[in-house]
Design an enzyme around this catalytic site. Structure first.
Site, PDB file in Angstrom:
ATOM      1  N   ASP A  13       0.076   3.087   9.246  1.00 53.89           N
ATOM      2  CA  ASP A  13      -0.826   2.347   8.340  1.00 53.89           C
ATOM      3  C   ASP A  13      -1.896   1.612   9.166  1.00 53.89           C
ATOM      4  O   ASP A  13      -2.287   0.484   8.827  1.00 53.89           O
ATOM      5  CB  ASP A  13      -0.060   1.377   7.432  1.00 53.89           C
ATOM      6  CG  ASP A  13      -0.879   0.951   6.216  1.00 53.89           C
ATOM      7  OD1 ASP A  13      -2.031   1.410   6.063  1.00 53.89           O
ATOM      8  OD2 ASP A  13      -0.370   0.152   5.418  1.00 53.89           O
TER       9      ASP A  13
ATOM     10  N   HIS B 251       4.956   3.328   3.425  1.00 50.76           N
ATOM     11  CA  HIS B 251       5.296   1.979   3.932  1.00 50.76           C
ATOM     12  C   HIS B 251       6.346   1.225   3.114  1.00 50.76           C
ATOM     13  O   HIS B 251       6.066   0.160   2.545  1.00 50.76           O
ATOM     14  CB  HIS B 251       4.046   1.128   4.126  1.00 50.76           C
ATOM     15  CG  HIS B 251       2.978   1.215   3.062  1.00 50.76           C
ATOM     16  ND1 HIS B 251       3.251   1.144   1.712  1.00 50.76           N
ATOM     17  CD2 HIS B 251       1.632   1.348   3.157  1.00 50.76           C
ATOM     18  CE1 HIS B 251       2.130   1.226   1.026  1.00 50.76           C
ATOM     19  NE2 HIS B 251       1.128   1.365   1.890  1.00 50.76           N
TER      20      HIS B 251
ATOM     21  N   PHE C 196      -6.705  -6.894   3.879  1.00 46.15           N
ATOM     22  CA  PHE C 196      -5.331  -6.521   4.211  1.00 46.15           C
ATOM     23  C   PHE C 196      -5.312  -5.474   5.316  1.00 46.15           C
ATOM     24  O   PHE C 196      -6.059  -4.488   5.219  1.00 46.15           O
ATOM     25  CB  PHE C 196      -4.652  -5.883   2.999  1.00 46.15           C
ATOM     26  CG  PHE C 196      -4.370  -6.829   1.878  1.00 46.15           C
ATOM     27  CD1 PHE C 196      -3.283  -7.686   1.953  1.00 46.15           C
ATOM     28  CD2 PHE C 196      -5.178  -6.860   0.755  1.00 46.15           C
ATOM     29  CE1 PHE C 196      -3.007  -8.559   0.905  1.00 46.15           C
ATOM     30  CE2 PHE C 196      -4.904  -7.721  -0.292  1.00 46.15           C
ATOM     31  CZ  PHE C 196      -3.820  -8.577  -0.221  1.00 46.15           C
TER      32      PHE C 196
END
Ligand code: DOR
Length: 422
Positions: free
Chosen positions: A300, A227, A318
């Site tokens: 992700d 990422h 998160f």
């Protein structure tokens, strides 16, 4: 059952029929007695491969299971996903890896390939059983402490040296914990200042990218940057590739389309690690994906139960969902990519990086893993339509371009007309 797929535009180019035999392989001649899929007007791509999925099983089956996550993947056009190691217990032994592999086989809608942890318990200190995981039936090739950075340079060097022996790769969550600070929850910049939120500077990512490409050069090993989210990281990866350093990189769909400005409503749906960045970074990521500096799109996909996500911004977990919408987000964010480029960054390259030779191709003789896409569809996303167990969907209410119509995994139709096949 054998399949004939008629009239698909293969990689958005020539229109031809695709044939799948009884054994689930792509073949050159039409098989007898086949099921027929009319793919007129649809684009055929090799099944998508996700280098970065959080399936949460074992440990957080209230957020996702290997079965529900596999189904979400199939709906998104994926035929293989790499299951991240930050489960409970962590995937840091061969036994844990085999469990993930076998649960994936039981689910039977995509290949679930376990990612092994780099360090025991993701604690960043002692190397996990890398060799045992690699030599096991799970044949683990990708190792990551994702969610945490392998921040100790000595440990990272050893991991790179170790995985080189069996052609493995370390996928790094690049984020210097000292520079990021323990409370950071969004990008450090004008927006974080205005909102009074503790921020992560882009440099916390960039110093680790810089360090790790140098370690890859020093060890002659392969590093993958998970990422990537800043223009500075892109610059560093571009430089490293030009030097011939063996580095690959991925970008998430959300970092290609969403910016830090979305945080002004303090909606924790948009809280993600690495954080959403300013427009300049997003633009640099799009350019890097198109010019090959960034090799792959990886979701992700990070499902979270309501009781973890629906909190004040600073306290919320998160992560965001990504599997079901990835292809449409990429089409929307980077509409100039050709379908052949999309196939490269969402299938062929991730399959190569992960060492999955059965994926990433539509050649005769390979297992029939493919996806058929309606290129012109515009779909308004409703989080209620998701098959994920969680609903932290940042795309709710947005209109995205293109729609996955059918997914075929090993010759079996897993998604038909956008709906999971039973
Ligand atoms: O936003 C994130 N969520 N980033 C990570 O690196 C980990 C992931 C998770 O596991 O929820």
């Amino acid at each position: 059952m054998a399949l004939v797929i008629t009239g698909a535009s293969v990689l958005g180019e020539e229109t031809r029929d695709l044939y799948v035999d009884d054994a689930g392989r792509l073949v050159d001649e039409a098989p007898a007695g086949a099921d027929v899929i009319d793919a007129d007007g649809l684009v055929a791509l090799p099944g998508l491969v996700d280098l970065h999925t959080h399936l949460r099983e074992p440990g957080r089956e209230d957020a996702e299971t290997i079965l529900t996550g596999s189904r979400a993947a199939a709906v998104g056009g994926f035929t293989a996903v790499l299951a991240m190691a930050n489960t409970s217990p962590v995937t840091d032994t061969a036994e844990a890896a085999l469990r993930v592999l076998d649960l994936g086989r039981e689910a039977g809608v995509v290949d679930v390939q376990p990612v092994g942890a780099v360090t025991k318990g993701l604690a960043g200190q002692e190397l996990a059983e890398l060799g045992l995981m690699a030599r096991s039936r799970a044949a683990v090739r990708v190792f990551s402490d994702d969610g945490k950075c392998v921040h100790d340079a000595r440990v990272m060097r050893r991991a790179l040296e170790y995985v080189k022996a069996f052609g493995g790769v370390v996928s790094q969550h690049a984020q210097d914990p000292a520079l990021a600070g323990p409370t950071a929850c969004c990008h450090e910049g004008e927006v974080s200042g205005r909102l009074g939120l503790p921020g992560w500077p882009g440099i916390a990512e960039e110093v680790i990218v810089a360090r790790d490409v140098m370690l890859a050069r020093h060890t002659g090993s392969r590093v993958h940057i998970a990422h990537v989210s800043t223009a500075g990281s892109v610059e560093m990866i571009r430089w490293a590739k030009a030097q011939g350093i063996d580095v690959t990189a991925e970008v998430t769909p959300h970092h290609l389309l969403l910016t830090t400005d979305l945080l002004t409503g303090y909606d924790p749906t948009f809280k993600v690690n690495p954080p959403l960045r300013p427009t300049e970074d997003v633009e640099a990521l799009r350019v890097a994906l198109a010019d090959g500096t960034i090799d792959a799109v990886a979701t992700d996909h990070a499902p979270h139960a309501r009781h973890d996500k629906e909190h004040a911004f600073v306290d919320a977990a998160f992560g965001m969902l990504g599997l079901e919408t990835a292809l449409a987000v990429v089409r929307t964010a980077v509409p100039d990519l050709t379908w052949a480029q999309v196939a490269c960054v969402m299938s062929t390259n991730p399959a190569r990086i992960a060492g999955l030779p059965d994926h990433g191709s539509l050649d005769a003789g390979t297992p029939a893993h493919l996806v058929l896409v309606d290129p012109g569809a515009v779909v308004t996303i409703d989080r209620a339509d998701s098959v994920s167990l969680s609903s932290n969907n940042p795309w709710h209410g947005r209109s995205l371009t293109s729609r996955v119509v059918h997914t075929v995994y090993a010759g079996k139709v897993t998604v038909r007309d956008g709906v999971l096949a039973e």
